[in-house]
Motif scaffolding. Structure first.
Motif, short mmCIF file in Angstrom:
data_model
loop_
_atom_site.label_atom_id
_atom_site.label_comp_id
_atom_site.label_asym_id
_atom_site.label_seq_id
_atom_site.Cartn_x
_atom_site.Cartn_y
_atom_site.Cartn_z
N VAL A 143 -5.42 -6.74 -5.49
CA VAL A 143 -6.44 -6.49 -6.18
C VAL A 143 -7.18 -7.75 -6.55
O VAL A 143 -8.39 -7.76 -6.58
N VAL A 144 -6.41 -8.48 -7.12
CA VAL A 144 -6.89 -9.74 -7.62
C VAL A 144 -7.57 -10.65 -6.64
O VAL A 144 -8.83 -11.09 -6.74
N ARG A 145 -6.91 -10.69 -5.33
CA ARG A 145 -7.52 -11.50 -4.41
C ARG A 145 -8.90 -11.07 -4.01
O ARG A 145 -9.88 -11.45 -3.76
N LEU A 187 0.83 -1.35 0.06
CA LEU A 187 0.05 -0.15 0.14
C LEU A 187 0.86 1.09 0.06
O LEU A 187 0.49 2.05 -0.84
N ARG A 188 2.04 1.19 0.85
CA ARG A 188 2.88 2.41 0.85
C ARG A 188 3.55 2.62 -0.58
O ARG A 188 3.40 3.79 -0.98
N MET A 206 -8.47 -4.11 5.60
CA MET A 206 -8.69 -2.59 5.50
C MET A 206 -7.51 -1.97 4.48
O MET A 206 -7.68 -1.55 3.70
N ALA A 207 -6.14 -2.67 4.53
CA ALA A 207 -4.93 -2.03 3.76
C ALA A 207 -5.33 -2.68 2.30
O ALA A 207 -4.73 -2.01 1.29
N THR A 208 -5.83 -3.85 2.27
CA THR A 208 -6.01 -4.29 0.96
C THR A 208 -7.30 -3.43 0.13
O THR A 208 -6.93 -2.90 -0.99
N ALA A 209 -8.01 -2.98 0.88
CA ALA A 209 -9.01 -1.98 0.43
C ALA A 209 -8.61 -0.71 -0.03
O ALA A 209 -8.83 -0.10 -1.00
#
Length: 264
Positions: free
Chosen positions: A163-165, A11-12, A131-134
């Motif tokens: 994003v795929v997951r 994410l960073r 949360m980090a994935t979103a």
């Protein structure tokens, strides 16, 4: 996902890449229109800054976040746009500073949280990794809008695996927001990563299958490209139908993008 740190790291990196696209823009280019109707480059960054602040509130102040949800429920059709509009009116330098500070504070809070913690959200509660994935999904998707406005080609990276997951895991959600019952059986999804690896999900012998480039799948589930412009292949009627509905983001179904060459 037991360890949320890899997705927080990604994410960073995703945020820093987008920061590099906008940091040196002139005020005129901040006002360029993006594919999202009514949204400029500034709106896209303001939306990310606003959502980062909402996420930080969810992680650090559950009561404060519930107040925010009440405001959203009171104005469901305009709440998100209002946040973007308010931020877009700021001078670009101030908006950029606000976005940087907000995402840094969110990263710090996510890293400090207990990995098994769950936070309130506009839908079901979210784990640290979720949360980090979103946030990564949104950063990448809105970054695509910015890149399109600037006429920039972004080389895809294997950060897209998150994003795929998410796109695979939200299959049933996509049916639900259309008022449909999802298929009972899992699908097989096989996608070629930017690195050349093959990412696979679901039973190997599933008759319903989706195959193609991971980038195209991400563009589809974030509704940043029309299905007809993507090299995704569906085998089976259920898989074919899913590709018309897929969305990895919360909320009602979006309008998506028209096919290339479509006269608007």
């Amino acid at each position: 996902m037991s360890d949320p740190m890899p997705v927080i790291d990604d994410l960073r990196e995703e945020s820093e890449e987008l920061d590099g696209l906008v940091a040196g823009l002139s005020p005129r280019r901040w006002s360029l229109t993006t594919p999202a109707p009514g949204w400029t480059v500034a709106h896209q960054i303001a939306h990310l800054a606003w959502t980062d602040r909402s996420s930080l509130l969810a992680v650090t102040d559950a009561d404060g976040f519930r107040t925010l949800v009440e405001k959203a429920l009171a104005a469901p059709d305009s709440f998100v746009d209002q946040g973007a509009e308010e931020g877009a009116r700021l001078p670009p330098g101030e908006l950029l500073t606000r976005w940087r500070a907000g995402r840094a504070a969110l990263e710090e809070a996510l890293r400090a949280a207990t990995p098994k913690a769950r936070f309130p959200w506009y839908g079901p509660p979210m784990s640290v990794a979720s949360m980090a994935t979103a946030r990564l999904m949104e950063t990448w998707a809105h970054g695509q809008d910015v890149a399109d406005a600037l006429g920039v080609e972004r080389p895809p990276t294997d950060r897209l695996r998150h994003v795929v997951r998410l796109g695979v895991r939200t299959r049933d959600f996509a049916y639900g927001v259309h008022g449909l019952t999802p298929p009972a059986d899992p699908f097989r999804v096989e996608l070629r990563a930017p690195s050349g690896d093959l990412w696979t999900y679901g039973p190997e012998d599933a008759p319903q299958r989706v195959t193609g480039p991971a980038l195209d799948f991400c563009l589809l589930v974030t509704q940043r490209a029309h299905r007809s412009d993507l090299a995704l292949r569906a085998e089976g009627p259920d898989a074919d139908h899913w590709l018309d509905l897929a969305q990895a983001f919360a909320g009602p179904p979006g309008e998506g993008r028209p096919p290339k060459g479509h006269a608007s």
